[in-house]
Design an enzyme around this catalytic site. Sequence first.
Site, short mmCIF file in Angstrom:
data_model
loop_
_atom_site.label_atom_id
_atom_site.label_comp_id
_atom_site.label_asym_id
_atom_site.label_seq_id
_atom_site.Cartn_x
_atom_site.Cartn_y
_atom_site.Cartn_z
N GLU A 1 9.40 -4.44 12.88
CA GLU A 1 9.09 -3.26 12.06
C GLU A 1 7.80 -2.64 12.58
O GLU A 1 6.78 -3.33 12.72
CB GLU A 1 8.90 -3.69 10.60
N SER B 1 5.10 -7.01 3.33
CA SER B 1 5.67 -7.30 4.65
C SER B 1 6.43 -8.63 4.62
O SER B 1 6.17 -9.49 3.77
CB SER B 1 4.53 -7.37 5.66
N PHE C 1 0.81 -1.22 0.00
CA PHE C 1 0.00 0.00 0.00
C PHE C 1 0.84 1.27 0.00
O PHE C 1 0.35 2.33 -0.36
CB PHE C 1 -0.95 0.01 1.22
N CYS D 1 9.56 1.60 3.50
CA CYS D 1 10.44 0.46 3.83
C CYS D 1 11.88 0.93 3.98
O CYS D 1 12.73 0.19 4.44
CB CYS D 1 10.36 -0.61 2.76
N GLU E 1 -4.99 -3.68 -1.95
CA GLU E 1 -6.44 -3.44 -1.88
C GLU E 1 -6.75 -2.18 -1.09
O GLU E 1 -7.89 -1.71 -1.07
CB GLU E 1 -7.15 -4.65 -1.26
P1 NAD Z 1 1.34 -6.71 2.95
O1 NAD Z 1 2.37 -7.78 3.04
O2 NAD Z 1 0.23 -6.72 3.92
O3 NAD Z 1 0.65 -6.71 1.50
C1 NAD Z 1 1.42 -6.68 0.32
C2 NAD Z 1 0.60 -7.33 -0.79
O4 NAD Z 1 0.37 -8.70 -0.49
C3 NAD Z 1 -0.76 -6.70 -1.02
O5 NAD Z 1 -1.01 -6.63 -2.40
C4 NAD Z 1 -1.72 -7.66 -0.33
O6 NAD Z 1 -2.99 -7.72 -0.93
C5 NAD Z 1 -1.02 -9.00 -0.47
N1 NAD Z 1 -1.25 -9.90 0.68
C6 NAD Z 1 -1.51 -9.55 1.97
N2 NAD Z 1 -1.60 -10.64 2.74
C7 NAD Z 1 -1.38 -11.71 1.93
C8 NAD Z 1 -1.33 -13.12 2.16
N3 NAD Z 1 -1.52 -13.64 3.36
N4 NAD Z 1 -1.08 -13.92 1.10
C9 NAD Z 1 -0.87 -13.40 -0.12
N5 NAD Z 1 -0.91 -12.07 -0.39
C10 NAD Z 1 -1.17 -11.23 0.63
O7 NAD Z 1 2.14 -5.33 2.98
P2 NAD Z 1 1.55 -3.87 3.09
O8 NAD Z 1 1.03 -3.67 4.46
O9 NAD Z 1 0.69 -3.56 1.94
O10 NAD Z 1 2.89 -3.00 2.90
C11 NAD Z 1 3.75 -2.64 3.94
C12 NAD Z 1 4.92 -3.58 4.02
O11 NAD Z 1 5.62 -3.59 2.79
C13 NAD Z 1 5.96 -3.13 5.06
O12 NAD Z 1 6.39 -4.27 5.76
C14 NAD Z 1 7.08 -2.55 4.22
O13 NAD Z 1 8.35 -2.59 4.82
C15 NAD Z 1 7.02 -3.43 3.03
N6 NAD Z 1 7.67 -2.79 1.87
C16 NAD Z 1 8.85 -3.29 1.47
C17 NAD Z 1 9.51 -2.70 0.41
C18 NAD Z 1 10.82 -3.25 -0.06
O14 NAD Z 1 11.20 -2.90 -1.16
N7 NAD Z 1 11.50 -4.07 0.69
C19 NAD Z 1 8.94 -1.60 -0.24
C20 NAD Z 1 7.71 -1.12 0.20
C21 NAD Z 1 7.07 -1.74 1.26
#
Ligand code: NAD
Length: 486
Positions: free
Chosen positions: A383, A226, A149, A281, A176
């Site tokens: 985090e 994440s 997101f 991140c 989403e």
């Molecule tokens: P998230 O892991 O909740 O969701 C990421 C994506 O995965 C979304 O599209 C979501 O719909 C999908 N998703 C969620 N749960 C899932 C599951 N159980 N199985 C399959 N798909 C699933 O992450 P978020 O809250 O949207 O984003 C924040 C996180 O992203 C933070 O931890 C941040 O550090 C990380 N991030 C990392 C980077 C990087 O390059 N390392 C960059 C940006 C964000």
Amino acid sequence: MVYKVPHFIDGSFIYGSGEKLQIFNPATSEIAGELDVADINLVNQAVESAKVAFQTWSKTSPAFRAKFLFRYKALLDQHRNELATLVTQEHGKTLVEAHGSIQRGIDVLDFACGISSHLKGDFAEEVATGVDCYGLRQPLGVCVGITPFNFPAMIPLWMFPLSIACGNTFILKPSEKDPSCSIKLIELAKEAELPNGVVNVLQGNRETVTALVQHRDIKAVSFVGSTPVAEQVYQMATAAHKRVQAFGGAKNHCVIMPDADFAEAAKMIVEAAFGSAGERCMAISVIVAVGEKTADELLSVMRPLIAKLQYGPGNQAHVDIGPLITKEHHQRVMDYIDLGISEGAKLILDGRNLESLAKQAGFFMGASVFNEVTPQMRIYQEEIFGPVLSVMTVADLDEAIHLISEHEYGNGTAIFTRDGYTARQFADQVQVGMVGINVPVPVPVAYHSFGGWKRSIFSDIGMYGDEGVRFYTKLKTVTTRWFPKE
Ligand code: NAD
């Protein structure tokens, strides 16, 4: 009026009948929109469309594909205000931050415009008498991108332009929580005459991701999110024999040496720790002060800067920090502050109940700072992804490097010093993927590559730049011998 966010399959915007999810305006906490979760039927349709499109698209020349990318880039430039508005509306970050993130996405598109050079391969003449050898980089097929997101325009732009430049077709599954940017991005791609099926967009959640990652016709998966989900997606994708790069969470340390320029460091750290409400991140979440007096000296410069921060809806000009993404996430960050207090860290700045935020209905939270944090505390290990900064003190550079290298995450880190040798030692020894020297958020430019280490990444290929080309292509090596005519 609640808007509806569609899917985009085979050149058409469509709505499905799956589970409905709500989209909030985080600055007001109101329900702003909704989407329906793409189910297996929509996933199958999108994959079929991308598979058919691959037959033609993969046979176009890189220069032809670059022509599309140039047209697309011109349109993104033209429509960047609308994109930034959407980022701010659904994510909450300020318009200035939203514009910055869009520029970073366009930078990767710029890199992808030069795809002809990146795919030209290599050639070795006369590897044996009359024998030549050359390498080809060929596309993989249908690739999938799953995005978080916190950068709803930038991270999709890190993925699909380069993937399709390499000759693949693509399915994007955006977060989403803020899906509208994905639709604006694809509207502009359509206007730039992208053939149907080359990029499809599916809205959804875990259900959609699982169906996509396990689909037999998907060849590669790029994931950013994440760490627990990155690890799950990595395991699921590798078990299904896909190529996968899965980027996870972070805890980014910033070392302050006693000789640092405190005024410059303080200014940059306040932005790096609290900008985008800490939902980055690459945000600085831990200061590692070297020497007895460093933390106090730095904090004395930082305090007035933090006190001046203005909170509010990201579309207001004077605002420095917008809201957090959801009510649940806001609560989670609040809980971490309670946890830090109970673990014995010293809360020297408490952003939970700022007077200036009392009348705001959105998911706002002020900047908080913990001092005397130790490696055993969960607020250090985990985090938080909010405007919460931890401060720790160590005796010397070696201890700082050891501390950072032992942390389970290894996305980014930075050091502030005036000494070149210290900086070089740090960059050489620290076990982290992206390092800044007097640069607090060292996100590499588009023609380098982005990628953390340790549990900030699953796989060993970075995003964009040369690593991105490597990820989105497979190498074929041809050894040739020709005989003279009889
Ligand atoms: P998230 O892991 O909740 O969701 C990421 C994506 O995965 C979304 O599209 C979501 O719909 C999908 N998703 C969620 N749960 C899932 C599951 N159980 N199985 C399959 N798909 C699933 O992450 P978020 O809250 O949207 O984003 C924040 C996180 O992203 C933070 O931890 C941040 O550090 C990380 N991030 C990392 C980077 C990087 O390059 N390392 C960059 C940006 C964000």
